[in-house]
Scaffold this active site. Structure first.
Site, PDB file in Angstrom:
ATOM      1  N   GLY A 262      34.859  36.133  31.262  1.00 54.19           N
ATOM      2  CA  GLY A 262      33.887  35.940  29.966  1.00 54.19           C
ATOM      3  C   GLY A 262      33.686  37.898  29.258  1.00 54.19           C
ATOM      4  N   PRO A 297      39.522  36.839  34.244  1.00 58.46           N
ATOM      5  CG  PRO A 297      40.300  39.043  34.075  1.00 58.46           C
ATOM      6  CD  PRO A 297      40.352  37.824  35.055  1.00 58.46           C
ATOM      7  N   GLY A 298      39.957  35.986  30.891  1.00 58.72           N
ATOM      8  CA  GLY A 298      41.192  34.917  30.702  1.00 58.72           C
ATOM      9  C   GLY A 298      41.458  35.047  28.548  1.00 58.72           C
ATOM     10  NE  ARG A 299      36.528  34.840  24.433  1.00 63.21           N
ATOM     11  CZ  ARG A 299      36.666  33.517  24.083  1.00 63.21           C
ATOM     12  NH1 ARG A 299      36.608  33.457  23.374  1.00 63.21           N
ATOM     13  NH2 ARG A 299      36.043  32.377  24.865  1.00 63.21           N
ATOM     14  NE  ARG A 335      37.167  31.079  20.139  1.00 63.87           N
ATOM     15  CZ  ARG A 335      36.815  31.959  19.960  1.00 63.87           C
ATOM     16  NH1 ARG A 335      37.744  32.203  18.506  1.00 63.87           N
ATOM     17  NH2 ARG A 335      35.802  32.428  19.987  1.00 63.87           N
ATOM     18  CE1 TYR A 339      33.119  27.014  22.436  1.00 64.33           C
ATOM     19  CE2 TYR A 339      34.627  27.493  21.100  1.00 64.33           C
ATOM     20  CZ  TYR A 339      34.118  27.349  22.208  1.00 64.33           C
ATOM     21  OH  TYR A 339      34.943  26.067  23.464  1.00 64.33           O
ATOM     22  CB  CYS A 367      39.510  13.247   7.285  1.00 64.41           C
ATOM     23  SG  CYS A 367      40.781  13.033   6.621  1.00 64.41           S
ATOM     24  CD  GLU A 368      35.476  15.452  11.869  1.00 63.18           C
ATOM     25  OE1 GLU A 368      34.488  16.062  11.940  1.00 63.18           O
ATOM     26  OE2 GLU A 368      36.351  14.562  12.320  1.00 63.18           O
ATOM     27  CE1 TYR A 396      39.113  29.300  27.305  1.00 64.21           C
ATOM     28  CE2 TYR A 396      38.574  31.697  26.791  1.00 64.21           C
ATOM     29  CZ  TYR A 396      38.395  30.696  27.489  1.00 64.21           C
ATOM     30  OH  TYR A 396      38.117  31.081  28.872  1.00 64.21           O
TER      31      TYR A 396
HETATM   32  C1  LIG Z   1      36.450  29.956  31.594  1.00 60.69           C
HETATM   33  C2  LIG Z   1      36.046  30.428  32.999  1.00 60.69           C
HETATM   34  C3  LIG Z   1      36.860  32.035  33.272  1.00 60.69           C
HETATM   35  C4  LIG Z   1      37.335  33.186  31.596  1.00 60.69           C
HETATM   36  O1  LIG Z   1      36.328  33.011  31.178  1.00 60.69           O
HETATM   37  P1  LIG Z   1      36.445  33.991  29.831  1.00 60.69           P
HETATM   38  O2  LIG Z   1      35.781  34.046  28.911  1.00 60.69           O
HETATM   39  O3  LIG Z   1      38.300  33.342  29.150  1.00 60.69           O
HETATM   40  O4  LIG Z   1      37.398  35.453  30.323  1.00 60.69           O
HETATM   41  C5  LIG Z   1      36.679  32.488  34.162  1.00 60.69           C
HETATM   42  N1  LIG Z   1      35.346  31.326  35.673  1.00 60.69           N
HETATM   43  C6  LIG Z   1      35.298  30.510  35.076  1.00 60.69           C
HETATM   44  C7  LIG Z   1      34.952  30.044  36.368  1.00 60.69           C
HETATM   45  C8  LIG Z   1      35.427  29.512  33.576  1.00 60.69           C
HETATM   46  O5  LIG Z   1      35.355  28.455  33.641  1.00 60.69           O
END
Ligand SMILES: *Cc1c(COP(=O)(O)O)cnc(C)c1O
Length: 452
Positions: A262, A297-299, A335, A339, A367-368, A396
């Site tokens: 997150g 973390p991902g994002r 996105r 979002y 077409c949206e 994402y």
């Molecule tokens: C999506 C997700 C993440 C990664 O979230 P980011 O906002 O990209 O850091 C981590 N843990 C869980 C369980 C998720 O579903």
């Protein structure tokens, strides 16, 4: 922030956006470069739309986060959430740095393993893991399964017993905090589908210790993606810590706390959350607990490292509005449509970046009406074929692409050491229908098993 803005809309201009993204810079001749490689050359070779990711940028971000955790004195491991960007080359890059992976489906387990991520570094999360997926996770010997309900705990217990295994389990708690992010990506509110209500978690943890197929090892949370500030995160972690302390005090085994993902990035002009500030929040929330920490973390790791390159199809003026129609669409990067996300959009040509601008809506060909990347965005005059870079598209982006409107998945390239390589070629159009079949009754009449 006191950054200069384009007068029309309050949006940061290209120079301001680039000043905060050191991996991107204009060369007067070659135009926009990513880690020193001209993006125009990649677009020329691969066609558009295409994704370009900076390997050094991802690695630098990973190391900055790891160093901040170490500097805060935390025993913490980073598990990259591969749903943010799951190209094999990206998983491989983070695995080589020593990261683990957060996976949320059987497909992601197999993908991570295929990319060389050791099973012992996988954490399996998700609110609806099927029996088949749980079996796969146990057979692969993943490091941790984050269980999201009492019902799932019983299901996992029976799957594990049938296999003669004990599942290493962290209970995912729902701390009931508002992550102050978009409602579609908040996950830690009491009424969200995720996790076990805080008030019920202790009882379920105790229950888990009594189950033969379950080895409870800790607690987990994930309050949402792109969280609005550290305050809700700190609150959530404090609640998790309090629960952990009471379970440890009561003598239950608990050696690991997973604070989820997150960590937000700055897309427009949101004040960035630094790795040090994030590590500080973890440290204060978990002070005095002798446990191993895990984050997902991902994002934050992948988002800033990528751009989506797109070419202008044409500019159209209608109904008093200026539309810049580009060859990327919501099927590539969803996105903005999903979002209401804001992405920086800058010209690739250096001379265009400094040219006088006028507001335009940047739209794709799908077409949206939702197929809109930006509204009233200050852009210079553009001609068909002019390249634009959509910034911060490393997370994402490609993973959420679809083939809506029979648009093949775009090519992707990774930049490393001043050169670049294709990490996924553009999908062939014919691949979109290659596995499709006409129904039997239609085939017998036509005597032809092929779709014409
Ligand atoms: C999506 C997700 C993440 C990664 O979230 P980011 O906002 O990209 O850091 C981590 N843990 C869980 C369980 C998720 O579903």
């Amino acid at each position: 922030m006191s950054a200069p803005r384009s007068a029309a809309s309050g949006d940061p201009d290209a120079a301001t956006l680039l000043a905060e993204r050191p991996h991107l810079a204009y060369d007067p001749m070659a135009g926009l470069m990513l880690e020193g490689v001209p993006l125009a050359a990649i677009a020329q070779a691969l066609g558009t739309p295409c994704w370009v990711y900076g390997g050094a940028t991802m690695r630098t971000r990973y190391r900055a986060l790891a160093e901040a955790l170490t500097a805060a004195g935390l025993n913490a491991q980073i598990h990259y959430a591969i749903k943010a960007n799951d190209h094999s080359a990206v998983i491989d890059l983070f695995a080589a740095e020593g990261a683990g992976a957060d996976v949320v489906s059987g497909g992601e387990i197999r993908r991570a393993l295929a990319a060389g991520m050791p099973a012992g570094r996988l954490v399996f999360s998700g609110v609806g893991k099927t029996e088949r997926e749980l079996r796969l996770a146990l057979e692969a010997s993943v490091a941790q399964i984050n269980v999201e309900s009492a019902e799932e705990l019983e299901m996992l217990d029976s799957v594990a017993c049938a296999l003669g295994r004990r599942a290493p389990v962290a209970l995912r708690v729902n701390p009931d905090v508002d992550a102050a992010t978009h409602t579609k990506i908040t996950t830690g509110l009491g009424h969200n589908k995720f996790g076990i209500p805080l008030a019920e978690a202790a009882e379920i943890y105790v229950r888990a210790t009594a189950l033969e197929g379950i080895a409870p090892i800790g607690l987990a949370l994930h309050i949402g993606s792109q969280i609005g500030s550290l305050a809700p995160f700190r609150t959530a972690c404090r609640r998790l810590a309090a629960l952990a302390r009471s379970l440890i005090a009561a003598g239950y085994p608990l050696g690991r706390l997973d604070a989820g993902g997150g960590i937000p990035i700055s897309y427009r002009d949101e004040p960035p959350i630094t790795a040090a500030a994030y590590a500080g929040a973890l440290k204060s929330a978990f002070a005095g607990l002798d446990v191993e920490l895990l984050i997902e973390p991902g994002r934050w790791l992948a988002g800033p490292a990528g751009v989506l390159l797109t070419a202008v199809v044409l500019e159209k003026n209608a109904g008093g509005r200026r539309f810049v129609v580009v060859d990327a669409a919501m099927n590539d990067l969803v996105r903005p449509a999903l979002y209401d996300a804001w992405h920086g959009i800058v010209p690739v040509a250096a001379e265009a970046a400094g040219a006088p601008s006028r507001p335009a809506d940047v739209v794709g060909p799908v077409c949206e009406t939702a197929d809109t990347f930006a509204r009233d965005r200050a852009l210079p005059m553009v001609f068909p074929g002019a390249l634009l870079a959509v910034l911060d598209a490393g997370a994402y982006g490609a993973t959420m692409s679809s083939t809506y409107n029979s648009r093949p998945l775009a090519a992707a390239a990774l930049v490393e050491n001043g050169s670049w390589t294709v990490i996924r070629p553009r999908q062939e159009e014919a691949a979109l229908w290659a596995t499709e079949r006409l129904p039997d009754w239609r085939v017998s009449r036509s005597g032809n098993g092929q779709v014409a």
